[in-house]
Design a protein around this motif. Structure first.
Motif, PDB file in Angstrom:
ATOM      1  N   ARG A 185       0.824  -1.217   0.000  1.00 24.26           N
ATOM      2  CA  ARG A 185       0.000   0.000   0.000  1.00 24.26           C
ATOM      3  C   ARG A 185       0.853   1.259   0.000  1.00 24.26           C
ATOM      4  N   ASP A 186       1.873   1.278   0.877  1.00 20.93           N
ATOM      5  CA  ASP A 186       2.664   2.494   1.077  1.00 20.93           C
ATOM      6  C   ASP A 186       3.883   2.566   0.171  1.00 20.93           C
ATOM      7  N   GLN A 187       4.261   1.408  -0.417  1.00 18.54           N
ATOM      8  CA  GLN A 187       5.508   1.357  -1.183  1.00 18.54           C
ATOM      9  C   GLN A 187       6.674   1.897  -0.351  1.00 18.54           C
ATOM     10  N   SER A 188       6.621   1.614   0.948  1.00 18.00           N
ATOM     11  CA  SER A 188       7.621   2.093   1.904  1.00 18.00           C
ATOM     12  C   SER A 188       7.538   1.241   3.158  1.00 18.00           C
ATOM     13  N   GLN A 189       8.650   1.173   3.900  1.00 16.85           N
ATOM     14  CA  GLN A 189       8.667   0.456   5.173  1.00 16.85           C
ATOM     15  C   GLN A 189       8.337   1.358   6.361  1.00 16.85           C
ATOM     16  N   ALA A 190       7.971   2.597   6.097  1.00 11.27           N
ATOM     17  CA  ALA A 190       7.775   3.571   7.172  1.00 11.27           C
ATOM     18  C   ALA A 190       6.724   3.122   8.185  1.00 11.27           C
ATOM     19  N   ASN A 191       5.687   2.461   7.746  1.00  7.56           N
ATOM     20  CA  ASN A 191       4.576   2.101   8.633  1.00  7.56           C
ATOM     21  C   ASN A 191       4.486   0.601   8.917  1.00  7.56           C
ATOM     22  N   VAL A 192       5.545  -0.130   8.603  1.00  5.91           N
ATOM     23  CA  VAL A 192       5.481  -1.572   8.741  1.00  5.91           C
ATOM     24  C   VAL A 192       5.911  -2.048  10.133  1.00  5.91           C
ATOM     25  N   HIS A 193       6.544  -1.185  10.929  1.00  4.81           N
ATOM     26  CA  HIS A 193       7.181  -1.624  12.170  1.00  4.81           C
ATOM     27  C   HIS A 193       6.214  -2.259  13.170  1.00  4.81           C
ATOM     28  N   GLU A 194       4.994  -1.766  13.247  1.00  5.99           N
ATOM     29  CA  GLU A 194       4.050  -2.350  14.204  1.00  5.99           C
ATOM     30  C   GLU A 194       3.564  -3.729  13.774  1.00  5.99           C
ATOM     31  N   HIS A 195       3.874  -4.128  12.569  1.00  5.42           N
ATOM     32  CA  HIS A 195       3.447  -5.435  12.058  1.00  5.42           C
ATOM     33  C   HIS A 195       4.574  -6.460  12.062  1.00  5.42           C
ATOM     34  N   ILE A 196       5.780  -6.058  12.456  1.00  6.79           N
ATOM     35  CA  ILE A 196       6.916  -6.976  12.451  1.00  6.79           C
ATOM     36  C   ILE A 196       7.617  -6.934  13.804  1.00  6.79           C
ATOM     37  N   CYS A 197       8.387  -7.976  14.111  1.00  6.85           N
ATOM     38  CA  CYS A 197       9.172  -7.977  15.340  1.00  6.85           C
ATOM     39  C   CYS A 197      10.377  -7.045  15.182  1.00  6.85           C
ATOM     40  N   SER A 198      10.975  -6.661  16.284  1.00  7.32           N
ATOM     41  CA  SER A 198      12.154  -5.799  16.236  1.00  7.32           C
ATOM     42  C   SER A 198      13.374  -6.577  15.751  1.00  7.32           C
ATOM     43  N   TRP A 199      14.383  -5.839  15.305  1.00  7.05           N
ATOM     44  CA  TRP A 199      15.659  -6.445  14.923  1.00  7.05           C
ATOM     45  C   TRP A 199      16.232  -7.245  16.085  1.00  7.05           C
ATOM     46  N   GLU A 200      16.171  -6.660  17.291  1.00  8.50           N
ATOM     47  CA  GLU A 200      16.736  -7.316  18.475  1.00  8.50           C
ATOM     48  C   GLU A 200      16.005  -8.608  18.796  1.00  8.50           C
ATOM     49  N   THR A 201      14.682  -8.592  18.704  1.00  8.78           N
ATOM     50  CA  THR A 201      13.901  -9.795  18.985  1.00  8.78           C
ATOM     51  C   THR A 201      14.267 -10.921  18.022  1.00  8.78           C
ATOM     52  N   ARG A 202      14.420 -10.562  16.774  1.00  5.73           N
ATOM     53  CA  ARG A 202      14.782 -11.557  15.759  1.00  5.73           C
ATOM     54  C   ARG A 202      16.126 -12.192  16.068  1.00  5.73           C
ATOM     55  N   GLN A 203      17.145 -11.376  16.356  1.00  3.11           N
ATOM     56  CA  GLN A 203      18.474 -11.933  16.602  1.00  3.11           C
ATOM     57  C   GLN A 203      18.522 -12.731  17.899  1.00  3.11           C
ATOM     58  N   GLN A 204      17.737 -12.307  18.880  1.00  2.00           N
ATOM     59  CA  GLN A 204      17.685 -13.055  20.140  1.00  2.00           C
ATOM     60  C   GLN A 204      17.070 -14.430  19.929  1.00  2.00           C
ATOM     61  N   LEU A 205      15.970 -14.483  19.160  1.00  2.00           N
ATOM     62  CA  LEU A 205      15.313 -15.762  18.898  1.00  2.00           C
ATOM     63  C   LEU A 205      16.259 -16.737  18.204  1.00  2.00           C
ATOM     64  N   PHE A 206      17.038 -16.240  17.268  1.00  2.00           N
ATOM     65  CA  PHE A 206      17.891 -17.117  16.473  1.00  2.00           C
ATOM     66  C   PHE A 206      19.313 -17.229  17.032  1.00  2.00           C
ATOM     67  N   LYS A 207      19.485 -16.777  18.287  1.00  2.00           N
ATOM     68  CA  LYS A 207      20.696 -17.039  19.082  1.00  2.00           C
ATOM     69  C   LYS A 207      21.968 -16.465  18.463  1.00  2.00           C
ATOM     70  N   LEU A 208      21.884 -15.268  17.891  1.00  3.71           N
ATOM     71  CA  LEU A 208      23.071 -14.660  17.314  1.00  3.71           C
ATOM     72  C   LEU A 208      24.154 -14.454  18.371  1.00  3.71           C
ATOM     73  N   HIS A 209      23.749 -14.080  19.600  1.00  2.00           N
ATOM     74  CA  HIS A 209      24.734 -13.854  20.663  1.00  2.00           C
ATOM     75  C   HIS A 209      25.469 -15.153  21.011  1.00  2.00           C
ATOM     76  N   ASN A 210      24.774 -16.291  20.967  1.00  2.00           N
ATOM     77  CA  ASN A 210      25.431 -17.583  21.219  1.00  2.00           C
ATOM     78  C   ASN A 210      26.457 -17.903  20.137  1.00  2.00           C
ATOM     79  N   ILE A 211      26.080 -17.615  18.902  1.00  2.40           N
ATOM     80  CA  ILE A 211      26.990 -17.887  17.786  1.00  2.40           C
ATOM     81  C   ILE A 211      28.252 -17.031  17.910  1.00  2.40           C
ATOM     82  N   LYS A 212      28.068 -15.767  18.299  1.00  4.94           N
ATOM     83  CA  LYS A 212      29.225 -14.880  18.450  1.00  4.94           C
ATOM     84  C   LYS A 212      30.162 -15.378  19.548  1.00  4.94           C
ATOM     85  N   LYS A 213      29.592 -15.869  20.642  1.00 12.60           N
ATOM     86  CA  LYS A 213      30.413 -16.411  21.723  1.00 12.60           C
ATOM     87  C   LYS A 213      31.209 -17.623  21.255  1.00 12.60           C
ATOM     88  N   LEU A 214      30.556 -18.480  20.458  1.00 11.01           N
ATOM     89  CA  LEU A 214      31.258 -19.657  19.927  1.00 11.01           C
ATOM     90  C   LEU A 214      32.366 -19.243  18.975  1.00 11.01           C
TER      91      LEU A 214
END
Length: 294
Positions: A254-283
């Motif tokens: 509709r908007d041809q932009s990501q400006a209003n999509v944030h309330e419909h998606i998880c945050s960047w931090e939530t995504r990386q936490q779910l997929f254990k990026l911090h664990n991978i970095k420690k390894l």
């Protein structure tokens, strides 16, 4: 450490009932565990919908199911119950199915007495095999296990085909054959839901609740009071994901932009936490520091 198969046996025979949500990939399996649930259901319908893009009409293969199951098992620590449909063939096929899914990381499988290829339990036009053939499949499944705690759940779809009495007769026969739990699919009213446990005593029972399906929805506590150990919510996660993804895509289109999509998606931090990026970095750091020391 207690095995996943023993964990599931403890849940099956425990004093409290539990909700079993369905997952269709490693991500949704992880989400279910992190939400606090005690077990995960690898939903055949969900895998067909999400991985193949087709309805639940028996199109998935054993190899495809096993691949998804192995991904789920690799990223979770709680038991995984796998929808194994009809066992993908006769009693001999069933034995191969058990061996493959057990190696893939399943703690239990659910098998059903539909004719292959099967249909979703809440679709019309189902057909079932003879109870004698299904009993042979259950016995073959039990004999194929490597782990004696690996559970076999027997489902009958006969209620929609031959009626309530035949479904109960079949379920009792499957209990006698050695099934660890029973699943009478698609009761159509509260009276049937309440009646099933009265005719199937002394064995854990599963109630499958599909939003918009043939069975009226009840709470876990209501199901427990009627005699059910497991409330299966096989596609709640899938349908939530479909709605969320569609909403985000509609806003983007509709908007041809990501400006209003944030309330419909998880945050960047939530995504990386779910997929254990911090664990991978420690390894990465650990093995980088230790490189060359051996």
């Amino acid at each position: 450490m207690i095995s996943k198969t023993r964990q599931f046996q403890n849940l099956l025979n425990g004093s409290d009932s539990f909700i079993l949500p369905g997952a269709y990939d490693g991500m949704t399996a992880r989400l279910i565990e992190e939400a606090g649930f005690e077990a995960i259901y690898a939903t055949g319908a969900g895998i067909s919908n999400a991985q193949l893009g087709w309805a639940d009409v028996g199109l998935t293969t054993l190899t495809e199911i096993a691949q998804v199951v192995s991904w789920m098992a690799d990223v979770t620590t709680i038991p995984l119950v796998v929808d194994a449909d009809t066992g993908f063939g006769n009693a001999i096929n069933m034995q191969r199915t058990v061996r493959i899914l057990e190696r893939a990381g399943a703690a239990a499988i659910q098998i059903e007495d539909q004719v292959m290829p099967k249909k979703c339990g809440h679709f019309n036009g189902k057909e079932v095999i003879s109870s004698k053939e299904m009993i042979g499949k259950i016995q073959a499944a039990l004999d194929a296990r490597q782990d004696e705690d690996f559970a076999i759940i027997a489902r009958t779809d006969a209620l929609a085909v031959y009626g309530f009495d035949d479904a109960i007769e079949r379920a009792n026969a499957y209990k006698e054959a050695g099934a660890h739990a029973l699943f009478v699919e698609a009761p159509t009213d509260i009276e049937q839901i309440a009646a099933i446990p009265k005719y199937l005593p002394d064995i854990p029972l599963i109630l499958n609740l599909v939003e918009g399906g043939k069975t009226p929805l009840v709470s876990k506590e209501e199901a427990k009071a009627m005699g059910y150990q497991i409330v299966l919510c096989a596609n709640t996660v899938l349908r939530g994901a479909i709605k969320g993804a569609a909403e985000a895509l509609n806003v983007l289109h509709r908007d041809q932009s990501q400006a209003n999509v944030h309330e419909h998606i998880c945050s960047w931090e939530t995504r990386q936490q779910l997929f254990k990026l911090h664990n991978i970095k420690k390894l990465e750091e650990m093995y980088s520091e230790s490189s060359g020391k051996r």
